[in-house]
Scaffold this motif. Structure first.
Motif, mmCIF file in Angstrom:
data_model
loop_
_atom_site.group_PDB
_atom_site.id
_atom_site.type_symbol
_atom_site.label_atom_id
_atom_site.label_comp_id
_atom_site.label_asym_id
_atom_site.label_seq_id
_atom_site.Cartn_x
_atom_site.Cartn_y
_atom_site.Cartn_z
ATOM 1 N N LEU A 81 20.122 -15.946 -33.664
ATOM 2 C CA LEU A 81 18.982 -16.186 -34.544
ATOM 3 C C LEU A 81 18.722 -17.681 -34.558
ATOM 4 C CD1 LEU A 81 20.390 -13.459 -35.547
ATOM 5 C CD2 LEU A 81 19.253 -13.918 -37.729
ATOM 6 N N PRO A 82 17.681 -18.152 -33.908
ATOM 7 C CA PRO A 82 17.458 -19.595 -33.783
ATOM 8 C C PRO A 82 16.965 -20.218 -35.083
ATOM 9 C CG PRO A 82 15.600 -18.424 -32.875
ATOM 10 C CD PRO A 82 16.616 -17.370 -33.264
ATOM 11 N N GLU A 83 17.057 -21.537 -35.140
ATOM 12 C CA GLU A 83 16.552 -22.255 -36.308
ATOM 13 C C GLU A 83 15.036 -22.189 -36.387
ATOM 14 O OE1 GLU A 83 18.128 -26.157 -36.039
ATOM 15 O OE2 GLU A 83 20.181 -25.556 -36.507
ATOM 16 N N SER A 84 14.381 -22.141 -35.236
ATOM 17 C CA SER A 84 12.922 -22.040 -35.202
ATOM 18 C C SER A 84 12.498 -21.225 -33.983
ATOM 19 C CB SER A 84 12.282 -23.435 -35.148
ATOM 20 O OG SER A 84 12.678 -24.130 -33.969
ATOM 21 N N GLY A 91 14.114 -21.529 -27.645
ATOM 22 C CA GLY A 91 15.467 -21.488 -28.179
ATOM 23 C C GLY A 91 16.398 -20.603 -27.381
ATOM 24 N N ALA A 92 15.844 -19.688 -26.581
ATOM 25 C CA ALA A 92 16.678 -18.769 -25.802
ATOM 26 C C ALA A 92 17.401 -19.495 -24.680
ATOM 27 C CB ALA A 92 15.826 -17.639 -25.237
ATOM 28 N N TYR A 93 16.742 -20.462 -24.050
ATOM 29 C CA TYR A 93 17.332 -21.116 -22.881
ATOM 30 C C TYR A 93 17.658 -22.594 -23.115
ATOM 31 C CZ TYR A 93 12.213 -21.487 -22.383
ATOM 32 O OH TYR A 93 10.869 -21.657 -22.623
ATOM 33 N N CYS A 122 13.004 -11.633 -27.680
ATOM 34 C CA CYS A 122 12.332 -11.197 -28.909
ATOM 35 C C CYS A 122 12.815 -11.950 -30.140
ATOM 36 C CB CYS A 122 12.496 -9.698 -29.096
ATOM 37 S SG CYS A 122 14.195 -9.115 -29.175
ATOM 38 N N GLU A 123 14.116 -12.357 -30.155
ATOM 39 C CA GLU A 123 14.603 -13.102 -31.317
ATOM 40 C C GLU A 123 14.058 -14.527 -31.363
ATOM 41 O OE1 GLU A 123 18.654 -11.321 -29.837
ATOM 42 O OE2 GLU A 123 16.657 -11.578 -28.961
ATOM 43 N N TYR A 124 13.520 -15.005 -30.242
ATOM 44 C CA TYR A 124 13.167 -16.417 -30.104
ATOM 45 C C TYR A 124 11.661 -16.678 -30.070
ATOM 46 C CZ TYR A 124 18.067 -16.480 -28.780
ATOM 47 O OH TYR A 124 19.427 -16.318 -28.778
ATOM 48 N N THR A 125 10.856 -15.622 -29.910
ATOM 49 C CA THR A 125 9.412 -15.819 -29.860
ATOM 50 C C THR A 125 8.800 -15.683 -31.252
ATOM 51 O OG1 THR A 125 9.149 -13.465 -29.302
ATOM 52 C CG2 THR A 125 9.120 -15.045 -27.480
#
Length: 323
Positions: A81-84, A91-93, A122-125
């Protein structure tokens, strides 16, 4: 008519007898525990729709890995789960992304536990879809570039196994090529080969904070009625370089796990997904079902169908019961 010579009950007479002739067995090494990693420190926040499962900061994730290793669990699957979030799933890569940091932290503590990473977007977009969106649709080939970059960043951070879950066409081949060209030809790929657009993912949307902001994922995840297509997807992923394949979800697709086991001589995984877990937990908390027996019976059914290993949120509870 004489009484039957063979009495089935003879071999069911005691637990010792039943254990002696038991056909399908469970072992903690056959379990993979999915874990959700979030920003912060000292964070262990229960997920409302998945009692007993948590959002974990990196330091808590490392502790969870230590516990899983101590229980003999085969591995953990990392979801971040990224910060943004943004439209490019950066944030995925990112080299300092949440999963990359967690991998390095866990890898510094142990080599005895397999670290498997979910490779998706999907968690990062910001829109919650699994790739680059143009005119309301996910653009397949652009998304392959993101997935390849993510897979490489995970391998560099210490992932043992790369597990793409996006269901883009050609993603296994693209990831395999990128890993090989960068010195990670020994890193295996576990492909979510037959991943269906299932209602049973509902609680995961909260856990991964990944609900689509518009539409749904049925244009890239599989249509549940299609069994022959699932076998074609598995065959294609193996041709592109997958080392292992997965059927997801598990319980509503036991027939496809069995069919895959019959057709393909490779390790087969099955994912007992969030909705399957939450249904058992909800029924147990209402006193309608015995949680331990339901847990073990469903895990046995997945193994009996032909899965070599099972991704399950019950991994720790089942491991303790088997000890």
């Amino acid at each position: 008519m004489p009484f039957p010579i063979h009495r089935g009950r003879r071999l069911r007479s005691s637990e010792a007898m039943r254990s002696l002739v038991r056909e399908t067995r469970l072992d903690p090494a056959q379990f993979v525990l999915p874990l959700f990693i979030c920003p912060g420190e000292g964070v262990r926040r229960e997920i409302g729709s998945m009692p007993g499962q948590y959002h974990l900061s990196v330091d808590e994730f490392v502790l969870e890995c230590d516990e899983a290793r101590g229980l003999g669990i085969g591995g953990v699957m990392l979801f971040g789960l990224p910060e943004s979030k943004d439209e490019l799933a950066s944030g995925a890569y990112a080299e300092d992304g949440i999963v990359q940091r967690a991998l390095r932290a866990a890898r510094s503590q142990t080599r005895d536990l397999l670290l498997i990473t979910d490779v998706c977007n999907c968690e990062y977009t910001s829109h919650g879809h699994c790739g680059f969106v143009k005119d309301g649709d996910v653009v397949n080939d652009v998304t392959l570039e993101w997935l390849s970059r993510t897979a490489l960043s995970h391998a560099r951070a210490g992932a043992d196994i790369i597990a793409p879950s996006d269901m883009m066409d050609g993603r296994v081949g693209a990831i395999r090529k990128t890993l090989d060209e960068n010195g990670f030809e020994q890193t295996p790929i576990l492909s979510y080969a037959a991943k269906f657009a299932s209602v049973f993912y509902g609680p995961f949307r909260e856990a991964a904070e990944s609900a689509p902001q518009f539409g749904d994922r049925r244009s890239y995840q599989m249509d549940p009625p299609n069994a022959r297509e699932a076998m074609r997807e598995i065959e294609q992923d193996l041709a592109e370089g997958a080392d292992m394949v997965m059927v997801k979800p598990a319980l509503a697709y036991l027939d496809l796990i069995h069919e895959a086991r019959t057709r393909f001589d490779v390790p087969i995984a099955a994912y007992q997904v969030s909705g399957e877990y939450s249904m058992i937990m909800a029924a147990a908390r209402n006193g309608w079902i015995d949680q331990e027996r339901a847990m073990m019976e469903t895990l046995v059914s997945i193994r009996r169908a032909g899965a070599d290993f099972v991704l399950t949120y019950f991994a720790k509870d089942a491991a303790r019961l088997l000890a």
